[in-house]
Motif scaffolding. Structure first.
Motif, PDB file in Angstrom:
ATOM      1  N   ALA A   1      41.011  39.299  -3.963  1.00  0.00           N
ATOM      2  CA  ALA A   1      42.218  38.661  -4.505  1.00  0.00           C
ATOM      3  C   ALA A   1      43.176  39.656  -5.156  1.00  0.00           C
TER       4      ALA A   1
ATOM      5  N   PHE B   1      38.887  28.405 -15.842  1.00  0.00           N
ATOM      6  CA  PHE B   1      39.552  27.728 -14.739  1.00  0.00           C
ATOM      7  C   PHE B   1      39.184  26.246 -14.760  1.00  0.00           C
TER       8      PHE B   1
ATOM      9  N   ARG C   1      48.149  33.975 -25.735  1.00  0.00           N
ATOM     10  CA  ARG C   1      49.235  34.600 -24.966  1.00  0.00           C
ATOM     11  C   ARG C   1      50.406  34.951 -25.883  1.00  0.00           C
TER      12      ARG C   1
ATOM     13  N   LYS D   1      52.576  40.881  -9.765  1.00  0.00           N
ATOM     14  CA  LYS D   1      53.317  39.643  -9.529  1.00  0.00           C
ATOM     15  C   LYS D   1      52.406  38.474  -9.178  1.00  0.00           C
ATOM     16  N   ILE D   2      51.418  38.740  -8.339  1.00  0.00           N
ATOM     17  CA  ILE D   2      50.447  37.692  -8.020  1.00  0.00           C
ATOM     18  C   ILE D   2      49.157  38.066  -8.737  1.00  0.00           C
ATOM     19  N   ASN D   3      48.755  37.238  -9.663  1.00  0.00           N
ATOM     20  CA  ASN D   3      47.644  37.622 -10.528  1.00  0.00           C
ATOM     21  C   ASN D   3      46.766  36.398 -10.831  1.00  0.00           C
ATOM     22  N   PRO D   4      46.031  35.943  -9.824  1.00  0.00           N
ATOM     23  CA  PRO D   4      45.286  34.680 -10.010  1.00  0.00           C
ATOM     24  C   PRO D   4      43.987  34.865 -10.809  1.00  0.00           C
ATOM     25  N   HIS D   5      44.113  35.457 -11.986  1.00  0.00           N
ATOM     26  CA  HIS D   5      42.922  35.773 -12.784  1.00  0.00           C
ATOM     27  C   HIS D   5      42.325  34.526 -13.439  1.00  0.00           C
TER      28      HIS D   5
ATOM     29  N   ARG E   1      35.558  30.028  -9.262  1.00  0.00           N
ATOM     30  CA  ARG E   1      36.522  28.928  -9.337  1.00  0.00           C
ATOM     31  C   ARG E   1      35.906  27.607  -8.898  1.00  0.00           C
TER      32      ARG E   1
ATOM     33  N   GLU F   1      49.428  38.871 -18.875  1.00  0.00           N
ATOM     34  CA  GLU F   1      48.456  38.365 -17.900  1.00  0.00           C
ATOM     35  C   GLU F   1      47.590  39.497 -17.345  1.00  0.00           C
TER      36      GLU F   1
ATOM     37  N   HIS G   1      35.177  24.202 -11.135  1.00  0.00           N
ATOM     38  CA  HIS G   1      35.828  22.948 -10.765  1.00  0.00           C
ATOM     39  C   HIS G   1      34.830  21.811 -10.532  1.00  0.00           C
TER      40      HIS G   1
ATOM     41  N   LYS H   1      49.543  23.475 -27.980  1.00  0.00           N
ATOM     42  CA  LYS H   1      50.742  23.976 -27.282  1.00  0.00           C
ATOM     43  C   LYS H   1      51.846  24.343 -28.277  1.00  0.00           C
TER      44      LYS H   1
ATOM     45  N   HIS I   1      39.129  22.145 -15.546  1.00  0.00           N
ATOM     46  CA  HIS I   1      39.215  21.243 -16.714  1.00  0.00           C
ATOM     47  C   HIS I   1      39.033  21.935 -18.065  1.00  0.00           C
TER      48      HIS I   1
END
Lengths: 395, 102
Positions: A314, A335, A347, A326-330, A49, A268, A53, A102, A337
């Protein structure tokens, strides 16, 4: 590995092991050679990550093709846009294409996609055994791509004819002849749109200005190469692997039929577990360090999404598919920009596919398969299947 | 029933009511500009970044470690930042004011 061996029988076909675990815990990185331009693969979620960034130290705007692993420097000199451009210029290109990408959230778009996918599922239910990669996933990806580009449905037949990869062939992971088929095709399409503008993506780009300057044909081509290459084998693998998963987990499909509200979380989770794109590179602009490992200026690193997505720091039970995690910060869509421009479309494809399978399919049986194993130095990663034959029955 | 007010980047005030689910879902349902919620609320995309109005932080509580890790790399994050997919709509949230960051 055309037929299942004794060892394969113990491991489920839809199981995708994590080859990075030991190196991730012990060192945090792996070194690989890629066409004499080595790459340090970063394996931990936090490092991946932070690297994604930090666009000043780890740049995307290098020699076109160099940040991709395997490198495409030998087969193209056109810059993919906005992927191979750094901030602040990156933002102007991204802002231009973002609203278009989108569109899959719009009702009318989703309705058209549902029709395409339902037709295809009906088609394979009516048949006996089918080879899923070429008879299902490739068709699905190509047909849905007509929606993303907003061009006639029939055009999908041309792309289906190209096969699964735009740059890769059986013989080579970076095939220049094959890449040229795409490049020549895009030149033709761009010229056509320049002469007869319509409401497709080519025409939108050709009529756009970025930083007060009209987009050149080469820039338009750069966006289109990205659109074609970025969502090809990734979507095909995600679709194929999801079918393999549901073949071996019929209760999961039944659960999704009864609880359609968890489909978003399921998407996800499947994307995390399969991580269709193993990693993406950056070029380093100064001597630096990641996880105590020295990285030299003008060398390459890669952010290994596939490894980061199994990081137990994580994810609880990282090697299990927990459908309603429920928490899935994949980071399967990248990641920061440069996160995946096509993620909304991808998706939506998976959501519609899962809903359709849940409603129409009674059973899926895997007959035989050949795994697609990527070799990255010491790591052998199963990313999908070269071919997989299934029998799909209706309800 | 909780009333939640979003203030968008262009200073539009939108007050919505909800009883359950996440604040992100409520915002998306009501077309609050700047809240995308691309990942559907699993703390993966950071497209639902809000800053809790000072004085209302007791209603929202603090971010989890995973949420903080996401926010840490957001250039616009500050001490009031939250990902609103991680905020549940409950009675306790009634009256909260959230500034949309994007």
């Amino acid at each position: 590995m055309e037929h299942q061996t004794e060892t394969q029988k113990k491991v489920k076909t839809s199981e995708f092991p994590d080859p990075f675990e030991q190196a991730r815990i012990e060192r945090g990185y792996g070194d690989i050679d890629d066409q004499n331009d080595p790459v340090t693969m970063l394996l931990r979620l936090k490092d991946v990550r932070k690297t994604a960034h930090n666009w000043k130290t780890f740049i995307s705007g290098a020699t076109p093709g160099r940040i991709v692993v395997p490198s495409e420097v030998a087969i193209r000199d056109i810059r993919q846009i906005p992927f191979e451009v750094d901030p602040p210029e990156h933002k102007d290109y991204r802002n231009l294409v973002e609203p278009w990408f989108k569109r899959p959230l719009e009702e009318e778009y989703t309705a058209k996609m549902t029709k395409i996918i339902e037709e295809l599922v009906d088609e394979v239910i009516a048949k006996d055994d089918i080879e899923v990669v070429s008879d299902f996933s490739l068709k699905l990806q190509s047909r849905c791509l007509t929606l993303l580009l907003n061009i006639p449905y029939e055009e999908a037949e041309t792309w289906i004819g190209w096969g699964v990869h735009v740059f890769r062939s059986e013989e080579s992971s970076t095939d220049a002849d094959k890449a040229n088929i795409l490049f020549d095709y895009l030149d033709e399409q761009i010229d056509r749109a320049a002469e007869n503008p319509s409401d497709d993506l080519y025409s939108l780009l050709l009529s756009s200005e970025v930083n007060g300057k009209k987009m050149t044909k080469e820039e338009v081509k750069g966006v289109m190469i990205l659109t074609f290459a970025g969502g090809r084998d990734t979507v095909i693998n995600a679709v194929t692997n999801s079918l393999a998963y549901f073949a071996e987990h019929p209760k999961s499909l039944e659960r999704l039929r009864q609880e359609p509200e968890i489909v978003g979380k399921a998407v996800e989770e499947l994307v995390r577990y399969f991580s269709p794109l193993t990693h993406m590179g950056r070029v380093v602009t100064e001597d630096t360090k990641v996880c105590e490992h020295a990285i030299k200026n003008d060398s390459r690193v890669s952010m290994c999404w596939a490894s980061a997505n199994r990081d137990s720091a994580a994810f609880e039970n990282p090697n299990e598919v927990v459908l309603d995690r429920k928490i899935n910060p994949h980071v399967a869509f990248g990641f920061s920009h440069h996160n995946c421009l096509g993620a909304t479309h991808a998706r939506q494809i998976l959501k519609v596919l899962i809903n359709t399978l849940a409603n129409k399919v009674g059973s899926i049986e895997i007959k035989n398969y050949k795994e697609n194993i990527e070799e990255w130095g010491e790591f052998n990663r199963k990313v999908g299947f070269d071919n997989i034959t299934m029998n799909i029955k209706g309800k | 029933m909780a009333k939640i007010t979003f203030i968008t980047k262009d200073k539009e005030e939108i007050t919505v009511e909800g009883t359950s689910g996440s604040v992100m879902e409520l915002a998306v349902k009501n077309n609050v500009k700047g809240i995308d919620g691309d990942c559907g609320g699993v703390c993966s995309c950071a497209t639902c970044h809000v800053q809790v109005d000072a004085g209302h932080t007791d209603k929202t509580g603090v971010a989890s470690e995973i949420e903080s890790d996401m926010l840490e790399l957001d250039d616009d994050a500050n001490e009031f930042s939250r990902l609103c997919c991680q905020l549940q709509v409950t009675e306790a949230m009634d009256g909260v004011v959230l500034n949309v960051v994007k």
